[in-house]
Scaffold this active site. Structure first.
Site, PDB file in Angstrom:
ATOM      1  N   CYS A 131      -3.525  -3.550  -2.334  1.00 34.22           N
ATOM      2  CA  CYS A 131      -3.580  -2.460  -1.447  1.00 34.22           C
ATOM      3  C   CYS A 131      -2.292  -1.489  -1.757  1.00 34.22           C
ATOM      4  CB  CYS A 131      -3.133  -2.982  -0.059  1.00 34.22           C
ATOM      5  SG  CYS A 131      -2.842  -1.672   0.843  1.00 34.22           S
ATOM      6  N   CYS A 134      -0.389   0.129   0.988  1.00 31.02           N
ATOM      7  CA  CYS A 134       0.647  -0.808   1.587  1.00 31.02           C
ATOM      8  C   CYS A 134       1.849  -0.600   0.765  1.00 31.02           C
ATOM      9  CB  CYS A 134       0.123  -2.272   1.634  1.00 31.02           C
ATOM     10  SG  CYS A 134      -1.520  -2.170   2.523  1.00 31.02           S
ATOM     11  N   ASP A 135       1.453  -0.826  -0.765  1.00 32.68           N
ATOM     12  CA  ASP A 135       2.725  -1.231  -1.639  1.00 32.68           C
ATOM     13  C   ASP A 135       3.184  -0.452  -2.645  1.00 32.68           C
ATOM     14  OD1 ASP A 135       2.958  -3.669  -0.500  1.00 32.68           O
ATOM     15  OD2 ASP A 135       1.230  -4.269  -1.556  1.00 32.68           O
TER      16      ASP A 135
END
Ligand code: NAP
Length: 307
Positions: A131, A134-135
């Site tokens: 992701c 997300c990261d």
């Protein structure tokens, strides 16, 4: 006894919920472990009709959630672990209880695939992820790589150039599967360096257990080398979330549910929608369309069964 349970809270499940709630079916949505589904981890969605300037995936899904809630949909974070078809009602098991329902829409979506290499489990969250939204921001001014050649890989590579010093796009063939517009964007970005005909064969961690490098193998020459990266973003597709239905609902060899008459299944009262049954299009708008059709079919089924 529920009238309608909807499994999954991505685009398909929430569209089904909007239609079912407006039809007074009082649906219960079991959101599962990734509420909002795949849209909740994407960036700008440019091809969902009605948003000429695009809309962020999480915002789009939040809007759908609010719309479903507004008409009376109930939500629970439960995850389905088992399923029992029956003549009069269907039973489904969540983490801690069995629920009974007269109809069911399965819109449980699909989960990101990983490469299946050694030390994968230990490295997830330590420089290995699926992701970018997300990261990505954790990896500022360091080199990273994306594995894959589809729209997701192209989109993630472009997105990651906001943070990383360099983004290697590692693909097992010599051309991308991604759509033309995504390819043009990725190739126009000077921070992205494609590495063709290449597989990641090993993750190399540092002494703290964080990703330090990957071992690469060129599939044409068999040449091997090491590439320093602080994070590996894997974007090689998804597997349908259908484990709970194995042996009870018709599915193909890869676990995709096989729809009957558009959004029906081999069990009466059970309908299916979205990526869980779609190995071809996998688009937010096609998932929404299937969710709508599944809710309309469930409504028809319930009104027939009620007579
Ligand atoms: P995908 O289209 O299935 O692409 C998966 C990629 O990973 C392919 O390039 C494939 O290689 C590669 N791959 C698969 N298994 C691999 C393995 N074991 N090792 C190395 N590489 C592997 O998946 P996706 O990119 O997630 O896209 C899924 C769907 O969502 C598509 O329909 C796509 O159009 C859609 N999508 C759309 C957007 C958008 O329009 N904004 C964004 C993201 C996704 P090969 O090419 O050699 O098969």
């Amino acid at each position: 006894m529920e009238k309608l349970i909807i499994v999954g809270s991505g685009c398909a499940g929430l569209t089904a919920a909007i239609y079912a709630a407006r039809a007074n079916l009082n649906p219960l949505v079991l959101e599962g472990r990734q509420p909002g589904g795949q849209l909740s981890t994407t960036t700008l969605v440019e091809n969902y009709p009605g948003f000429p300037d695009g809309i962020d995936g999480p915002e789009l899904i939040l809007n759908m959630h609010r719309q479903a809630e507004k008409f009376g949909t109930r939500f629970s974070y439960a995850q389905v672990t088992d399923f029992e078809p029956g003549d009069k009602h269907i039973r489904i098991k969540t983490d801690d209880e069995w629920l009974e329902t007269r109809s069911l829409i399965i819109a449980s979506g699909a989960t990101a695939r990983f490469l299946g290499l050694d030390n994968e489990e230990e490295l997830v969250g330590h420089g290995l992820t699926s992701c970018a939204t997300c990261d990505g921001a954790f990896y500022k001014n360091v080199p990273v790589c994306v594995v894959g050649g589809g729209d997701s890989a192209a989109e993630e590579a472009t997105f990651l150039t906001r943070f990383a010093s360099k983004v290697y796009l590692i693909h097992r063939r010599d051309q991308l599967r991604a759509s033309k517009i995504m390819q043009d964007r990725v190739f126009a970005n000077k921070k992205v360096e494609p590495i063709w005909d290449t597989m990641v064969t090993k993750y190399i961690a540092d002494e703290k257990g964080e990703m330090r490098a990957v071992r690469l193998r060129n599939v044409k020459t068999n040449e091997e080398r090491e590439l320093e990266v602080a994070c590996v973003f894997v974007a090689i597709g998804h597997d349908p979330n259908t484990k709970a239905y194995r042996g009870k609902l018709d599915m193909d060899s890869e676990g995709y549910l096989i729809p009957k008459n558009s959004v029906g299944s081999n069990v009466r009262g059970v309908f299916i929608a979205g990526d869980v049954a779609d190995r071809v299009y996998k688009q937010a708008v096609t998932a929404a369309g299937m969710g709508c059709a599944a809710a309309l079919q469930a409504e028809k089924y319930l009104s027939g069964a009620e007579r």
